[in-house]
Scaffold this motif. Sequence first.
Motif, mmCIF file in Angstrom:
data_model
loop_
_atom_site.group_PDB
_atom_site.id
_atom_site.type_symbol
_atom_site.label_atom_id
_atom_site.label_comp_id
_atom_site.label_asym_id
_atom_site.label_seq_id
_atom_site.Cartn_x
_atom_site.Cartn_y
_atom_site.Cartn_z
ATOM 1 N N LEU A 1 0.809 -1.212 0.000
ATOM 2 C CA LEU A 1 0.000 0.000 0.000
ATOM 3 C C LEU A 1 0.845 1.267 0.000
ATOM 4 O O LEU A 1 0.368 2.340 0.358
ATOM 5 C CB LEU A 1 -0.920 0.017 1.227
ATOM 6 C CG LEU A 1 -1.937 -1.134 1.299
ATOM 7 C CD1 LEU A 1 -2.604 -1.170 2.668
ATOM 8 C CD2 LEU A 1 -2.977 -0.995 0.207
ATOM 9 N N LYS B 1 -0.599 4.150 -2.108
ATOM 10 C CA LYS B 1 -1.779 4.772 -1.498
ATOM 11 C C LYS B 1 -1.462 5.412 -0.149
ATOM 12 O O LYS B 1 -2.219 6.251 0.333
ATOM 13 C CB LYS B 1 -2.882 3.726 -1.300
ATOM 14 C CG LYS B 1 -3.497 3.209 -2.587
ATOM 15 C CD LYS B 1 -4.567 2.183 -2.290
ATOM 16 C CE LYS B 1 -5.682 2.756 -1.427
ATOM 17 N NZ LYS B 1 -6.765 1.778 -1.177
ATOM 18 N N HIS C 1 -1.724 4.159 2.774
ATOM 19 C CA HIS C 1 -2.900 3.915 3.613
ATOM 20 C C HIS C 1 -2.584 4.118 5.100
ATOM 21 O O HIS C 1 -3.224 4.924 5.775
ATOM 22 C CB HIS C 1 -3.412 2.496 3.368
ATOM 23 C CG HIS C 1 -4.607 2.125 4.177
ATOM 24 N ND1 HIS C 1 -5.872 2.538 3.858
ATOM 25 C CD2 HIS C 1 -4.726 1.393 5.317
ATOM 26 C CE1 HIS C 1 -6.739 2.064 4.755
ATOM 27 N NE2 HIS C 1 -6.063 1.369 5.652
ATOM 28 N N GLU D 1 -10.121 8.728 3.806
ATOM 29 C CA GLU D 1 -9.875 7.493 3.059
ATOM 30 C C GLU D 1 -10.796 7.307 1.853
ATOM 31 O O GLU D 1 -10.368 6.759 0.830
ATOM 32 C CB GLU D 1 -10.026 6.290 3.993
ATOM 33 C CG GLU D 1 -9.075 6.316 5.177
ATOM 34 C CD GLU D 1 -9.404 5.245 6.196
ATOM 35 O OE1 GLU D 1 -9.713 4.112 5.782
ATOM 36 O OE2 GLU D 1 -9.376 5.545 7.399
ATOM 37 N N MET E 1 -16.039 3.622 -5.729
ATOM 38 C CA MET E 1 -14.596 3.539 -5.557
ATOM 39 C C MET E 1 -13.917 2.884 -6.763
ATOM 40 O O MET E 1 -14.567 2.273 -7.609
ATOM 41 C CB MET E 1 -14.288 2.749 -4.283
ATOM 42 C CG MET E 1 -14.942 3.321 -3.035
ATOM 43 S SD MET E 1 -14.454 5.018 -2.674
ATOM 44 C CE MET E 1 -12.793 4.738 -2.083
ATOM 45 N N GLU F 1 -11.916 -1.972 -4.899
ATOM 46 C CA GLU F 1 -12.261 -1.431 -3.588
ATOM 47 C C GLU F 1 -13.779 -1.371 -3.449
ATOM 48 O O GLU F 1 -14.484 -1.019 -4.398
ATOM 49 C CB GLU F 1 -11.667 -0.037 -3.402
ATOM 50 C CG GLU F 1 -10.147 0.009 -3.448
ATOM 51 C CD GLU F 1 -9.615 1.397 -3.152
ATOM 52 O OE1 GLU F 1 -10.220 2.105 -2.329
ATOM 53 O OE2 GLU F 1 -8.601 1.774 -3.763
ATOM 54 N N THR G 1 -19.903 -0.174 4.060
ATOM 55 C CA THR G 1 -19.635 -0.802 2.760
ATOM 56 C C THR G 1 -20.568 -1.997 2.561
ATOM 57 O O THR G 1 -20.376 -2.781 1.638
ATOM 58 C CB THR G 1 -18.166 -1.269 2.664
ATOM 59 O OG1 THR G 1 -17.868 -2.177 3.749
ATOM 60 C CG2 THR G 1 -17.211 -0.087 2.730
#
Length: 256
Positions: A50, A53, A55, A79, A199, A203, A219
């Motif tokens: 990651l 990104k 993250h 995020e 997304m 994702e 989600t």
Amino acid sequence: MRRLRREARWSQAAVGARLGCTQTQVSRLELASRTPSQSDAERLDQMFGLTKKQHFTLLYKRIFSHTGGPSWFLGWVDEIEPAAKVIRSWDPLLIPGLLQTEEYARCVFAQSPRITEEEVEARVRARLRRQRIFDRSDPPYLLVLIDEGVLRRRVGGPEVMRDQLDRLLAAAKLPNVCIQVVDPGCLAGMPGTFMIAEMPEGEPDASYTDSAAEGRISTNRDILASLSNRYEAIRRWAYPEHVSLRMIQEVREEWT
């Protein structure tokens, strides 16, 4: 961290060996009972692929930054919104935060019960930082539905409202922004404000629903499907974009 570790089928001891710490320390990180270091965050990004990104690095920065926003909203702001390809927004009460002017936002936050001037300014700064997602090279496509009454709901004085409606008209000229006004006869939107984020591939899409006490990020596919259906039900009551912009302009002239 726990979810990614389990998906990789690693034990806490295996992660500890890669981080250079003990299994107990890894457990404390996952339980949020140990404060991570910047090197922890950077190594976790490398470990789970990651790095691009960032993250965990961004999570680390969030822990040690004063964002001025409620904690339950930070996951969405830090995020989800920055990575979203499409954001669908519905608001029956206010101009959505992504399109608020500084003064409009300040007036909204100032009405919060028992809030200090310092807290108001911190939240205003956080809101303006949030809007920087439109400065990126590939900004999200923003689809905004707002109740017609929002245009006439006095926030601050006439000057604040004129500037805010000017902001809407300017935003609508962007190729990635669509603003539609919804007929006040629409009852499907009465349950409240929500957003849906589409997304990038791989994702999960996410939703955010608001309430007087706190917001909820999800989600869950069933929740997303329910909100998507509701969004379409509201959209059926929306005026075409060119009609909506003419209405905004007309109401803008009323704020004299």
